[in-house]
Scaffold this motif. Structure first.
Motif, PDB file in Angstrom:
ATOM      1  N   GLU A  56      10.582   7.891   2.536  1.00  0.00           N
ATOM      2  CA  GLU A  56       9.575   8.499   3.413  1.00  0.00           C
ATOM      3  C   GLU A  56       8.990   7.467   4.382  1.00  0.00           C
ATOM      4  O   GLU A  56       8.704   7.782   5.546  1.00  0.00           O
ATOM      5  N   HIS A  57       8.839   6.243   3.907  1.00  0.00           N
ATOM      6  CA  HIS A  57       8.187   5.210   4.720  1.00  0.00           C
ATOM      7  C   HIS A  57       9.175   4.125   5.165  1.00  0.00           C
ATOM      8  O   HIS A  57       8.769   2.989   5.450  1.00  0.00           O
ATOM      9  N   TYR A  58      10.442   4.497   5.240  1.00  0.00           N
ATOM     10  CA  TYR A  58      11.504   3.532   5.535  1.00  0.00           C
ATOM     11  C   TYR A  58      11.211   2.737   6.809  1.00  0.00           C
ATOM     12  O   TYR A  58      11.275   1.504   6.818  1.00  0.00           O
ATOM     13  N   GLU A  59      10.866   3.438   7.888  1.00  0.00           N
ATOM     14  CA  GLU A  59      10.661   2.758   9.168  1.00  0.00           C
ATOM     15  C   GLU A  59       9.423   1.865   9.140  1.00  0.00           C
ATOM     16  O   GLU A  59       9.429   0.761   9.698  1.00  0.00           O
ATOM     17  N   GLY A  60       8.364   2.323   8.487  1.00  0.00           N
ATOM     18  CA  GLY A  60       7.164   1.502   8.368  1.00  0.00           C
ATOM     19  C   GLY A  60       7.417   0.248   7.556  1.00  0.00           C
ATOM     20  O   GLY A  60       6.948  -0.843   7.907  1.00  0.00           O
ATOM     21  N   LEU A  61       8.172   0.389   6.476  1.00  0.00           N
ATOM     22  CA  LEU A  61       8.509  -0.763   5.645  1.00  0.00           C
ATOM     23  C   LEU A  61       9.449  -1.729   6.377  1.00  0.00           C
ATOM     24  O   LEU A  61       9.324  -2.946   6.245  1.00  0.00           O
ATOM     25  N   LYS A  62      10.347  -1.172   7.165  1.00  0.00           N
ATOM     26  CA  LYS A  62      11.240  -2.020   7.966  1.00  0.00           C
ATOM     27  C   LYS A  62      10.438  -2.848   8.965  1.00  0.00           C
ATOM     28  O   LYS A  62      10.721  -4.041   9.158  1.00  0.00           O
ATOM     29  N   LEU A  63       9.444  -2.260   9.576  1.00  0.00           N
ATOM     30  CA  LEU A  63       8.581  -3.006  10.496  1.00  0.00           C
ATOM     31  C   LEU A  63       7.837  -4.121   9.773  1.00  0.00           C
ATOM     32  O   LEU A  63       7.648  -5.211  10.329  1.00  0.00           O
ATOM     33  N   CYS A  64       7.414  -3.859   8.535  1.00  0.00           N
ATOM     34  CA  CYS A  64       6.769  -4.906   7.744  1.00  0.00           C
ATOM     35  C   CYS A  64       7.714  -6.082   7.537  1.00  0.00           C
ATOM     36  O   CYS A  64       7.334  -7.245   7.722  1.00  0.00           O
ATOM     37  N   TYR A  65       8.956  -5.784   7.151  1.00  0.00           N
ATOM     38  CA  TYR A  65       9.950  -6.840   6.989  1.00  0.00           C
ATOM     39  C   TYR A  65      10.132  -7.630   8.288  1.00  0.00           C
ATOM     40  O   TYR A  65      10.143  -8.872   8.290  1.00  0.00           O
ATOM     41  N   GLN A  66      10.281  -6.917   9.396  1.00  0.00           N
ATOM     42  CA  GLN A  66      10.541  -7.573  10.674  1.00  0.00           C
ATOM     43  C   GLN A  66       9.384  -8.471  11.110  1.00  0.00           C
ATOM     44  O   GLN A  66       9.606  -9.502  11.760  1.00  0.00           O
ATOM     45  N   GLU A  67       8.176  -8.091  10.742  1.00  0.00           N
ATOM     46  CA  GLU A  67       7.015  -8.907  11.076  1.00  0.00           C
ATOM     47  C   GLU A  67       6.876 -10.092  10.119  1.00  0.00           C
ATOM     48  O   GLU A  67       6.485 -11.190  10.531  1.00  0.00           O
ATOM     49  N   ARG A  70       0.818  -1.218   0.000  1.00  0.00           N
ATOM     50  CA  ARG A  70       0.000   0.000   0.000  1.00  0.00           C
ATOM     51  C   ARG A  70       0.851   1.267   0.000  1.00  0.00           C
ATOM     52  O   ARG A  70       0.402   2.316  -0.464  1.00  0.00           O
ATOM     53  N   TYR A  71       2.069   1.180   0.517  1.00  0.00           N
ATOM     54  CA  TYR A  71       2.951   2.354   0.460  1.00  0.00           C
ATOM     55  C   TYR A  71       3.299   2.705  -0.991  1.00  0.00           C
ATOM     56  O   TYR A  71       3.441   3.877  -1.338  1.00  0.00           O
ATOM     57  N   PHE A  72       3.460   1.682  -1.836  1.00  0.00           N
ATOM     58  CA  PHE A  72       3.926   1.896  -3.204  1.00  0.00           C
ATOM     59  C   PHE A  72       2.806   1.989  -4.235  1.00  0.00           C
ATOM     60  O   PHE A  72       3.025   2.501  -5.337  1.00  0.00           O
ATOM     61  N   THR A  73       1.630   1.498  -3.901  1.00  0.00           N
ATOM     62  CA  THR A  73       0.554   1.421  -4.893  1.00  0.00           C
ATOM     63  C   THR A  73       0.238   2.759  -5.565  1.00  0.00           C
ATOM     64  O   THR A  73       0.064   2.809  -6.795  1.00  0.00           O
ATOM     65  N   PRO A  74       0.147   3.886  -4.824  1.00  0.00           N
ATOM     66  CA  PRO A  74      -0.187   5.152  -5.507  1.00  0.00           C
ATOM     67  C   PRO A  74       0.810   5.550  -6.588  1.00  0.00           C
ATOM     68  O   PRO A  74       0.429   6.176  -7.589  1.00  0.00           O
ATOM     69  N   SER A  75       2.084   5.186  -6.419  1.00  0.00           N
ATOM     70  CA  SER A  75       3.100   5.602  -7.398  1.00  0.00           C
ATOM     71  C   SER A  75       3.368   4.555  -8.464  1.00  0.00           C
ATOM     72  O   SER A  75       3.797   4.901  -9.569  1.00  0.00           O
ATOM     73  N   CYS A  76       3.137   3.281  -8.168  1.00  0.00           N
ATOM     74  CA  CYS A  76       3.502   2.267  -9.169  1.00  0.00           C
ATOM     75  C   CYS A  76       2.484   1.148  -9.324  1.00  0.00           C
ATOM     76  O   CYS A  76       2.795   0.134  -9.955  1.00  0.00           O
ATOM     77  N   GLY A  77       1.308   1.290  -8.813  1.00  0.00           N
ATOM     78  CA  GLY A  77       0.205   0.388  -9.110  1.00  0.00           C
ATOM     79  C   GLY A  77       0.540  -1.082  -8.945  1.00  0.00           C
ATOM     80  O   GLY A  77       1.019  -1.514  -7.887  1.00  0.00           O
ATOM     81  N   LEU A  78       0.311  -1.859  -9.995  1.00  0.00           N
ATOM     82  CA  LEU A  78       0.504  -3.299  -9.933  1.00  0.00           C
ATOM     83  C   LEU A  78       1.970  -3.695  -9.743  1.00  0.00           C
ATOM     84  O   LEU A  78       2.255  -4.845  -9.412  1.00  0.00           O
ATOM     85  N   TYR A  79       2.890  -2.768  -9.961  1.00  0.00           N
ATOM     86  CA  TYR A  79       4.301  -3.058  -9.744  1.00  0.00           C
ATOM     87  C   TYR A  79       4.702  -2.902  -8.278  1.00  0.00           C
ATOM     88  O   TYR A  79       5.880  -3.098  -7.931  1.00  0.00           O
TER      89      TYR A  79
END
Length: 199
Positions: free
Chosen positions: A169-180, A64-73
């Protein structure tokens, strides 16, 4: 998942590493049957990893972090940034152990070059030359990978600087996703390998 995760989740087994890395370049049963059973199993593990990753709710959240900028990618870029967080995970790699692991993976592939698809080997040449597996550790290495994906993607018309900006911008949020997410994935693969060994 991206290249580093597939190699890492092969647990230093050469045939698994080989199958895991070539899987996207092996199409159909005829091509699959050209490989030894242990490499075929690496291809099967690669596909199981991708399915588990795509279906995991944390991956959906990361996308969801990337969807607005790159859609299905968005999934492609999530796979890439998961490799960055794996490369920088102190519970899994130090700088030196990551460097040595990358060298080991390249040596495994180089020993089997004559057996592997030409399309894979063209990609692998760049992987080894520019040391992708090690350079996922660095932010500029991730940016170069994002730029490469954006240039190759047929239906993506987004400036890679925008995608990179989302990542930062969402580095910490994405890192938490990885950790989970990543411990769940590793446990899933370990269970698959245990089941195979019991048969």
């Amino acid at each position: 998942m991206n290249h580093l995760a597939h190699a890492y989740l092969s647990f230093r087994q050469p045939a698994l590493i080989t199958g895991n890395l070539i899987a996207d370049f092996v199409k159909g049963r005829a091509q699959l049957s050209a490989y030894a059973p242990d490499i075929q199993y690496g291809i099967t593990i690669h596909r199981a990893i991708d399915t588990f990753t795509d279906q995991h709710p944390v991956t959906h959240k990361a996308k969801r972090y990337f969807t607005p900028s790159c859609g299905l990618y968005s999934g492609v870029f999530v796979d890439l940034i998961y490799d960055h967080f794996l490369a920088t995970d102190p519970e899994r790699f130090t700088d030196d152990s990551l460097r040595q692991f990358a060298k080991y993976v390249y040596s495994v592939i180089n020993e089997r070059k004559s057996e592997l698809p030409e399309t894979f080997l063209r990609m692998f040449k760049s992987m080894e030359e520019f040391n992708w597996l090690y350079n996922y550790h660095y932010i500029d290495g991730i940016f170069r990978s994002m730029r490469g994906i954006a240039m190759r993607a047929q239906y993506l018309d987004t400036d890679p600087n925008i995608i990179y900006a989302v990542f930062m911008e969402h580095y910490e949020g994405l890192k938490l996703c990885y950790q989970e997410f990543f411990p769940d994935l590793q446990k899933h693969v370990e269970n698959l390998l245990l089941q195979e060994n019991r048969q």
